[in-house]
Every structure is written in structure tokens, then in C-alpha cells.
Design an enzyme around this catalytic site. Structure first.
Site, short mmCIF file in Angstrom:
data_model
loop_
_atom_site.label_atom_id
_atom_site.label_comp_id
_atom_site.label_asym_id
_atom_site.label_seq_id
_atom_site.Cartn_x
_atom_site.Cartn_y
_atom_site.Cartn_z
CD GLU A 115 -23.01 8.15 6.68
OE1 GLU A 115 -22.14 8.06 7.56
OE2 GLU A 115 -24.11 8.69 6.84
CB CYS A 166 -17.21 1.20 4.84
SG CYS A 166 -18.84 0.66 5.31
CB CYS A 225 -31.35 0.34 4.75
SG CYS A 225 -31.34 -1.46 4.87
CB CYS A 244 -31.60 -3.54 11.76
SG CYS A 244 -31.43 -4.86 10.54
CB CYS A 276 -29.36 -0.03 11.49
SG CYS A 276 -28.36 0.51 10.10
N1 SAH Z 1 -27.35 -4.39 5.45
C1 SAH Z 1 -26.11 -5.05 5.66
C2 SAH Z 1 -24.88 -4.17 5.60
C3 SAH Z 1 -24.93 -2.81 6.26
S1 SAH Z 1 -24.77 -2.67 7.99
C4 SAH Z 1 -26.15 -5.84 6.95
O1 SAH Z 1 -27.15 -5.80 7.63
O2 SAH Z 1 -25.21 -6.55 7.24
C5 SAH Z 1 -23.12 -3.08 8.40
C6 SAH Z 1 -23.01 -3.64 9.81
O3 SAH Z 1 -23.18 -2.63 10.81
C7 SAH Z 1 -24.06 -4.70 10.11
O4 SAH Z 1 -23.47 -5.79 10.77
C8 SAH Z 1 -25.00 -3.96 11.01
O5 SAH Z 1 -25.78 -4.85 11.75
C9 SAH Z 1 -24.05 -3.10 11.82
N2 SAH Z 1 -24.66 -1.98 12.52
C10 SAH Z 1 -25.65 -1.18 12.14
N3 SAH Z 1 -25.95 -0.28 13.08
C11 SAH Z 1 -25.11 -0.50 14.11
C12 SAH Z 1 -24.92 0.10 15.39
N4 SAH Z 1 -25.67 1.10 15.81
N5 SAH Z 1 -23.94 -0.40 16.16
C13 SAH Z 1 -23.18 -1.43 15.76
N6 SAH Z 1 -23.32 -2.04 14.57
C14 SAH Z 1 -24.27 -1.58 13.75
#
Ligand code: SAH
Length: 350
Positions: free
Chosen positions: A92, A105, A112, A116, A119
């Protein structure tokens, strides 16, 4: 994926060589590359002979992804896309409208593997890496969609913040960045591109030496290792000391400030002692902090903070001379956040 050559992945010289191998000249390669940038399928390349179009579609592929669904936010015009890849996988993307132009984006992997805790993209692990052509095609197809639905306009800025960890797919991501910047292609300045990473230290150092003026965003989300380990497994491999050293190395080599992403999670990283510790660790660094309200992910038990708490945290950092903004929430009504749309579609078909 098929074994057909994806010609969106090729640089102009490579395309010329490929077209030459089909017995056609440079002029044809140029015509084809103009069609590629417009997101055309072979049958739409009307200035090529039918025979050549057929030969091309037998040997290669030109649209490795297509937009299968688009939803626009009624609040701010943010638009969300669900793309289907040629092997049926779904990814997406989101287009955000800012005064400095439309930003897309872009996803770099299907899923992934970074794990995390907050996420949605990582819940089922990483299915596969995207190719440079599949990343480029996201921008090309959205440009085409904009022209078709709005008459004019295009993507000016790109953020690698969709699903996937860009530095876990290093070679294809760097190739994508160079393709994006190609004068005969989309010709997007790399100064308008941000790459976001969870902090894969060796690859951050490698990127610092590529000579690509992209902005590095680092998903920090914590002021110390103890808290970061609760949220991000990558911090078991690379501690914050090493991570911040890699950021300093990036700043020294590129002359560009680093952006730290900090999602506010209730009772985890949001009290004043966290702000104070963060300010201390970032002191003297050419950087900027972006505070993000956490998007609750149903599957995880992590909650966002209140607006008031975010503002107080921001002021606390400002008092300590940290450059900080609160990221605007966009597309709240269309599941704007990372991985949410894909997941809801996958669950529908379960
Ligand atoms: N893997 C990369 C890029 C993808 S995530 C990274 O970790 O930076 C893009 C951004 O969205 C990252 O800063 C991630 O930590 C954030 N993100 C992911 N899930 C989220 C959530 N539930 N709420 C807020 N930010 C989130």
C-alpha cells in the site's frame, strides 16, 4: 514473479542495450522510456509497430504493479492506494498533499521482518523484497492516476515510510533512488526524498557514502536502550550509542541533518523524564525531532497519548533547545497508517 525482464528497473543505457538486443535502435529505446515514465502498457505505445509491441510484451514487463483500489480522505484529500504486484501480493501507499507539493509514501518490502511492537506492517513478517522497478512503479502509477482523476499534478516528494525496512533491501532501494533521480525518467531531486530506517547501523554508514543527498529519518521512539528494547527488536543488535554515532557519521558525510521519529506511546516513552533524557542525548547534534501520535494497532496493546501530553512533551524539548515539531495526522478516516489497509484487505480474504 515472472522471468520477464522488468524494463522499469533499467537505467537508460541498460534499456538501450536491451532494446538493441531485440534488434532495435536508440531512438526506439527513447520512445519506450517516455512511455515508461507515463505508466503506459505496451498496447498503449502507439508510436511503436504492432510487431514490436508484441515482441516486447512476450519478453518483458512494463507495469509491475497496478493500483487496485484508491480511497480519498474527506478531511484533507490524503489518498490511500492498494497496489497489486504481478505475483498477486498486495502493498500500500499514501499520497499526502502539502503546500510544497504532493508526497508519496513508498513501500520497500511486502511486509517487514523488523518486528517493531507498534507496527502493523510487521505482524506477518516479510514476504519478499520489492524490486527497484516495483518501487518506481508506485510513483509512476500514482502520477498516472493523478493525471486521469485530476487532470494535472504529480508527485514531487517521496518518503520511504511505507511497509518494509528500506535498509534491509539496500541494493534495490539505492537503485530505486538513482532511477527516481534519472533526468530522462521522473527526474525527482533526491533532496525531496526521505528514507526512514529503524536503525540498521552498518547500512546507515554505507548510505552515508553513496553520494545521495536524501534525508535520513531514524525511527528512534525512545531516549534509551531499555525503553527502545521494549518497542524495537533491532535495538538488541545495535544500541543507541552506536545508532547515534552512525547518525553523526551520516551528518558529517552528507552535510544534512537527521530527523528522529518519535511515536508517543502512553506509559512507555511519554513522560518528562524521557523528554529530558532525549534532549540530553541529542545535544549538539544537527537534528530535528518529529513527534508522532501513535496509531493504535488493535493487535497490540499499545495506546497513544493525549494531544495535551504531546504538546507538553514538545514544549519540554523546546525548552531544552531541541528542534521539534509534531507531525500532522493525515487521512485519519482512511486508515492512513502503515500497513493498516493491506491488513484489513488480507483479513477480508482470510
Ligand atoms: N522501516 C522503516 C520505515 C517504515 S515505518 C522505519 O522503521 O523507519 C515509517 C514510520 O512509521 C516509522 O517511523 C515507524 O516507526 C512509524 N510507525 C509504524 N507504526 C506506527 C504506529 N502504529 N503509529 C505511529 N507510527 C508508526
Amino acid at each position: 514473479m515472472t522471468d520477464k525482464t522488468d524494463i522499469t528497473s533499467l537505467f537508460p543505457k541498460e534499456l538501450e542495450a536491451f532494446i538493441a538486443s531485440l534488434g532495435e535502435g536508440k531512438f526506439r529505446a527513447k520512445q519506450i522510456s517516455e512511455w515508461i515514465v507515463r505508466g503506459a502498457q505496451f498496447h498503449e505505445m502507439t508510436n511503436l509497430s504492432k510487431a514490436l509491441r508484441e515482441k516486447l510484451s512476450e519478453r518483458c514487463m512494463v507495469v509491475p504493479i497496478r493500483i487496485s483500489e484508491s480511497i480519498q480522505s474527506k478531511i484533507d484529500g490524503t489518498e490511500k492506494y492498494l497496489y497489486e504486484l504481478s505475483d498477486g501480493n498486495l502493498i500500500e501507499g499514501v499520497r499526502m498533499r502539502y503546500h510544497h507539493g504532493d508526497t508519496l509514501c513508498v513501500s520497500t518490502q511486502v511486509g517487514c521482518r523488523m518486528g517493531c511492537a507498534f507496527c502493523a506492517s510487521t505482524l506477518d513478517g516479510c514476504v519478499r523484497n520489492l524490486t527497484a522497478g516495483e518501487m518506481l512503479s508506485q510513483v509512476i502509477q500514482v502520477n498516472r492516476h493523478i493525471r486521469e482523476t485530476e487532470g494535472e499534478g504529480r508527485i514531487h516528494n517521496v518518503v520511504l515510510m511505507g511497509s518494509g525496512e528500506p535498509l534491509d533491501n539496500y541494493d534495490e532501494v539505492v537503485r530505486f533512488l538513482r532511477l527516481l533521480n534519472e533526468p530522462q525518467g521522473l527526474n525527482i531531486s533526491l533532496r525531496n526524498v526521505s528514507l526512514s530506517t529503524c536503525g540498521i547501523v552498518p547500512q546507515m554508514k554505507r548510505l552515508a557514502k553513496e553520494g545521495l543527498p536524501v534525508t535520513l529519518s531514524v525511527s528512534l521512539h525512545a531516549p534509551n536502550d531499555a525503553i527502545r528494547r521494549k518497542l524495537m527488536p533491532i535495538s538488541n543488535a545495535y544500541g543507541m550509542g552506536e545508532l547515534l554515532d552512525a547518525c553523526r557519521y551520516y551528518i558529517e558525510n552528507t552535510g544534512r541533518r537527521v530527523i528522529f521519529e518519535y511515536a508517543m506511546v502512553r506509559d512507555v516513552n511519554s513522560d518528562f523524564s524521557c523528554a529530558d533524557e532525549l534532549a540530553k542525548r541529542l545535544r549538539g547534534m544537527q537534528c530535528h525531532v518529529n513527534l508522532i501520535p501513535l496509531n493504535d494497532v488493535k493487535e497490540r496493546n499499545l495506546l497513544s497519548t493525549t494531544e495535551k501530553e504531546i504538546q507538553a512533551f514538545q514544549r519540554r524539548l523546546e525548552d531544552k533547545h531541541v528542534s521539534v515539531t509534531r507531525r500532522r495526522e493525515m487521512g485519519d478516516d482512511i486508515q492512513g497508517a502503515c500497513g493498516q489497509l493491506r491488513r484489513s484487505r488480507l483479513n477480508q480474504t482470510d
